[in-house]
Design a protein around this motif. Structure first.
Motif, PDB file in Angstrom:
ATOM      1  N   TYR A  24       0.724  -1.681  -0.060  1.00 13.56           N
ATOM      2  CA  TYR A  24      -0.380   0.018  -0.202  1.00 13.56           C
ATOM      3  C   TYR A  24       0.717   1.440  -0.548  1.00 13.56           C
ATOM      4  O   TYR A  24       0.721   2.124   0.839  1.00 13.56           O
ATOM      5  CB  TYR A  24      -1.062  -0.199   1.421  1.00 13.56           C
ATOM      6  N   SER A  25       1.512   1.849  -0.748  1.00 13.97           N
ATOM      7  CA  SER A  25       3.178   2.425  -1.067  1.00 13.97           C
ATOM      8  C   SER A  25       2.352   3.872  -1.590  1.00 13.97           C
ATOM      9  O   SER A  25       0.737   3.438  -2.541  1.00 13.97           O
ATOM     10  CB  SER A  25       4.343   2.450  -1.433  1.00 13.97           C
ATOM     11  N   ASP A 119     -21.157  -0.088 -13.250  1.00 16.07           N
ATOM     12  CA  ASP A 119     -19.789  -0.607 -12.371  1.00 16.07           C
ATOM     13  C   ASP A 119     -18.933  -1.416 -12.759  1.00 16.07           C
ATOM     14  O   ASP A 119     -19.320  -2.514 -12.868  1.00 16.07           O
ATOM     15  CB  ASP A 119     -19.826  -1.076 -11.224  1.00 16.07           C
ATOM     16  N   ASP A 120     -18.717  -0.881 -14.022  1.00 10.13           N
ATOM     17  CA  ASP A 120     -17.326  -2.745 -14.570  1.00 10.13           C
ATOM     18  C   ASP A 120     -15.708  -2.534 -14.139  1.00 10.13           C
ATOM     19  O   ASP A 120     -14.865  -3.382 -15.032  1.00 10.13           O
ATOM     20  CB  ASP A 120     -17.136  -2.039 -15.914  1.00 10.13           C
ATOM     21  N   VAL A 121     -15.708  -1.683 -13.801  1.00 11.43           N
ATOM     22  CA  VAL A 121     -14.354  -2.025 -13.196  1.00 11.43           C
ATOM     23  C   VAL A 121     -14.165  -2.629 -12.114  1.00 11.43           C
ATOM     24  O   VAL A 121     -12.826  -2.891 -11.391  1.00 11.43           O
ATOM     25  CB  VAL A 121     -13.387  -0.271 -13.203  1.00 11.43           C
ATOM     26  N   GLU A 122     -14.857  -1.803 -11.060  1.00  9.01           N
ATOM     27  CA  GLU A 122     -15.031  -2.751  -9.615  1.00  9.01           C
ATOM     28  C   GLU A 122     -13.746  -2.550  -8.587  1.00  9.01           C
ATOM     29  O   GLU A 122     -13.145  -3.160  -8.596  1.00  9.01           O
ATOM     30  CB  GLU A 122     -15.309  -4.004  -9.479  1.00  9.01           C
ATOM     31  N   ILE A 123     -13.595  -1.268  -8.225  1.00 12.48           N
ATOM     32  CA  ILE A 123     -12.905  -0.560  -7.387  1.00 12.48           C
ATOM     33  C   ILE A 123     -13.525  -0.628  -5.958  1.00 12.48           C
ATOM     34  O   ILE A 123     -14.822  -0.152  -6.308  1.00 12.48           O
ATOM     35  CB  ILE A 123     -11.562   0.146  -7.433  1.00 12.48           C
ATOM     36  N   PRO A 124     -12.630  -0.668  -4.738  1.00 12.64           N
ATOM     37  CA  PRO A 124     -13.508   0.229  -3.358  1.00 12.64           C
ATOM     38  C   PRO A 124     -13.746   1.633  -4.245  1.00 12.64           C
ATOM     39  O   PRO A 124     -13.060   2.176  -4.480  1.00 12.64           O
ATOM     40  CB  PRO A 124     -11.882  -0.059  -2.434  1.00 12.64           C
ATOM     41  N   ASP A 125     -14.758   1.926  -2.913  1.00 11.81           N
ATOM     42  CA  ASP A 125     -15.673   3.137  -3.463  1.00 11.81           C
ATOM     43  C   ASP A 125     -14.675   4.338  -2.414  1.00 11.81           C
ATOM     44  O   ASP A 125     -14.524   5.478  -3.091  1.00 11.81           O
ATOM     45  CB  ASP A 125     -17.181   3.176  -2.662  1.00 11.81           C
ATOM     46  N   CYS A 126     -13.811   3.572  -1.675  1.00 11.07           N
ATOM     47  CA  CYS A 126     -12.728   4.228  -0.575  1.00 11.07           C
ATOM     48  C   CYS A 126     -12.111   3.746   0.306  1.00 11.07           C
ATOM     49  O   CYS A 126     -11.979   2.413   0.321  1.00 11.07           O
ATOM     50  CB  CYS A 126     -13.957   4.768   0.428  1.00 11.07           C
ATOM     51  N   PHE A 127     -10.974   4.172  -0.253  1.00 12.75           N
ATOM     52  CA  PHE A 127      -9.686   3.632   0.615  1.00 12.75           C
ATOM     53  C   PHE A 127      -8.745   4.006   0.749  1.00 12.75           C
ATOM     54  O   PHE A 127      -8.185   6.069   0.679  1.00 12.75           O
ATOM     55  CB  PHE A 127      -8.645   3.088  -0.893  1.00 12.75           C
ATOM     56  N   PHE A 128      -8.371   4.218   2.494  1.00 18.79           N
ATOM     57  CA  PHE A 128      -7.135   4.887   3.160  1.00 18.79           C
ATOM     58  C   PHE A 128      -6.633   3.937   4.210  1.00 18.79           C
ATOM     59  O   PHE A 128      -6.834   2.893   4.715  1.00 18.79           O
ATOM     60  CB  PHE A 128      -8.020   5.668   4.485  1.00 18.79           C
ATOM     61  N   ASP A 248      -0.831   2.988  -4.352  1.00 21.95           N
ATOM     62  CA  ASP A 248      -1.133   1.446  -4.351  1.00 21.95           C
ATOM     63  C   ASP A 248      -1.793   0.757  -3.709  1.00 21.95           C
ATOM     64  O   ASP A 248      -1.856   1.049  -2.319  1.00 21.95           O
ATOM     65  CB  ASP A 248       0.389   0.527  -4.427  1.00 21.95           C
ATOM     66  N   PHE A 249      -3.413   0.392  -3.553  1.00 17.25           N
ATOM     67  CA  PHE A 249      -4.366   0.093  -3.580  1.00 17.25           C
ATOM     68  C   PHE A 249      -4.579  -0.772  -3.361  1.00 17.25           C
ATOM     69  O   PHE A 249      -5.959  -1.251  -2.508  1.00 17.25           O
ATOM     70  CB  PHE A 249      -6.036   1.111  -3.849  1.00 17.25           C
ATOM     71  N   GLY A 250      -4.027  -1.954  -3.147  1.00 11.77           N
ATOM     72  CA  GLY A 250      -3.875  -3.040  -3.589  1.00 11.77           C
ATOM     73  C   GLY A 250      -4.587  -3.757  -4.923  1.00 11.77           C
ATOM     74  O   GLY A 250      -3.870  -5.037  -5.146  1.00 11.77           O
ATOM     75  N   GLU A 251      -5.347  -3.116  -4.567  1.00 16.44           N
ATOM     76  CA  GLU A 251      -6.338  -4.220  -5.817  1.00 16.44           C
ATOM     77  C   GLU A 251      -6.088  -3.383  -7.060  1.00 16.44           C
ATOM     78  O   GLU A 251      -6.919  -3.975  -8.607  1.00 16.44           O
ATOM     79  CB  GLU A 251      -7.906  -4.201  -5.845  1.00 16.44           C
TER      80      GLU A 251
END
Length: 456
Positions: A24-25, A119-128, A248-251
């Motif tokens: 998660y850098s 929603d075809d990309v499907e990433i988190p709505d929020c990441f912290f 980098d949010f992991g996904e």
């Protein structure tokens, strides 16, 4: 809190490259306008805690343990902030805390809005992530520091460990090779003809009195062979920006060269800097100057920006003391490698009863990328844009544990996931808009991204 200056010959991008593969850098990269907006860059990795949400589904990962539950993500963010909040004074605007993004779709937790876009990309709505051990690059004085609040371990130990890692990397030598991959073919979610028709549908809504302005966008996507880090390296050289970032949010990864601030909070003052009005850079000095003057003297672009300034004054007024909201800058011209923009600045003094999450909810998403009136414009955006915006026109940045905040507007930004790249571009549509010119403006705004992607 412990802060140490380190002596290094490495610049901010080289420093980040040492840690780019750590969990998660992030790199909050001020690549332009050091004197005013981009004084510092920040680097972090391996957060103490990771927060992600999708709709009502929330996941918090801490020390290897994953907690899944449902709820309001803003409320959960507030709980995390309150748990780790602390008072401290620092000469630096950020020394540790929450870093990540809020997607545009977080608006559904603030207002009741339709949600029909795909929603075809499907990433988190929020990441912290909750980060400790922050590398701070002072661009004004060309100095580098490491700061820790002692969240994960003894603050001095955290700082010394990171300093050691930098020293070892510097001894080995830090090399960054940015390769030029084959050309990519971009696919848009609008044809030129359909985008022009949709601009005119927005104008119909304006004519009927529904709205004064709406921000209409189109999305491009392509397959990519290069790594997101290589892509970011090219983008920051093509289009340096004061609110750029790589996360980098992991996904997946966020590759951003945003020129626009959403909100900044410091010393209980909240500030926003909406952008409205764009012209391409000229191919000759004469053409460049002509485009500058045309933008500065454009009644349409000034009117467009004034509408958003009024909207932002209203939004800031929700959390500001009476009589403190003021426009400190109007119709300021800013230049970037590929475009000129008109920018304004609005400030207010925050009432004591409101915290940072209240301020974000009162103003999110930024009015410059919705339209006016805001809620009706967002309803029309959902109706007319075929795919969800996801992170585009949301916000990236930090929430310091002392209440200081700096968040951008996510424009000029690429999402990389599963060897695909996605980016969106658009503009504010008003009654005077020329549909063909609005389409061309989206291409001007996307030119740096297309060049970084090496598109056909």
């Amino acid at each position: 809190m412990y802060i140490k200056e380190i002596i290094t010959a490495l610049d901010s991008f080289q420093l980040y490259s040492i840690f780019k593969d750590r969990p998660y850098s992030f790199f909050l990269d001020s690549g332009k306008n050091y004197e005013r907006l981009g004084k510092f860059s920040f680097i972090g990795f391996n957060p103490h805690l990771v927060f992600k949400s999708k709709d009502q589904h929330i996941t918090i990962t801490q020390e290897g343990k994953e907690d899944n539950f449902t709820g309001d993500p803003f409320d959960s963010l507030r709980e995390i902030y309150n748990q780790f909040q602390r008072s401290y004074d620092s000469e630096f605007p950020f020394v540790g805390g929450l870093v990540g993004y809020l997607s545009y779709d977080m608006c559904h937790h603030i207002e009741k809005l339709p949600r029909t876009a795909v929603d075809d990309v499907e990433i988190p709505d929020c990441f912290f992530g909750l980060y400790d051990g922050i590398i701070i690059v002072d661009h004004i004085h060309n100095r580098t520091y490491i700061a820790s609040l002692g969240i994960k371990a003894e603050a001095k130990e955290v700082v010394e460990e990171i300093a050691k890692m930098i020293g070892v990397a510097e001894e080995k030598g830090v090399e960054i090779n940015l390769t030029n991959k084959q050309q990519v073919e971009l696919k848009a979610n609008f044809t030129r003809e359909d985008y022009i028709k949709t601009v005119n549908r927005v104008r119909d809504y304006i004519k009927s009195g529904d709205i004064y302005q709406a921000n209409l966008t189109q999305r491009f996507q392509c397959e990519i062979e290069e790594t997101p880090f290589e892509l970011y390296g090219k983008l920051r050289s093509i289009n340096p920006a004061p609110f750029a970032s790589f996360i980098d949010f992991g996904e997946g990864h966020i590759v951003s060269s945003s020129p626009e601030r959403f909100i900044q909070i410091r010393n209980d003052i909240i500030e926003t800097r909406p952008i409205k009005g764009t012209r391409p850079r000229g191919k000759t000095p004469e053409e460049d100057q002509f485009n500058r003057n045309e933008l500065l003297n454009s009644e349409k672009d000034q009117a467009e920006l004034l509408m958003i300034v009024d909207l932002e004054r209203n939004d800031l007024g929700k959390v500001s003391k009476n009589g403190t909201v003021k426009v400190t800058e109007l119709f300021h011209l800013e230049e970037y490698p590929t475009v000129y923009h008109l920018v304004s600045t609005v400030q207010g003094e925050i009432k004591e009863e409101y915290d940072v999450i209240d301020c974000i909810k009162a103003t999110f998403p930024g009015g410059s990328i919705t339209g006016a009136p805001k809620i009706r414009a967002m309803e029309i955006i959902d109706e007319l844009e075929p795919t969800q915006r996801n992170i585009y026109t949301g916000s990236i940045g930090y929430i310091g544990l002392n209440g200081d905040v700096d968040l951008n507007i996510v424009i000029r930004t690429i999402v990389c996931k599963d060897n695909k790249a996605y980016f969106q571009v658009g503009g504010g549509i008003v009654w005077d808009s020329d549909a063909e010119m609005e389409y061309e403006e989206t291409l001007h705004k996307g030119s740096a991204l297309m060049k970084a992607l090496n598109s056909k």
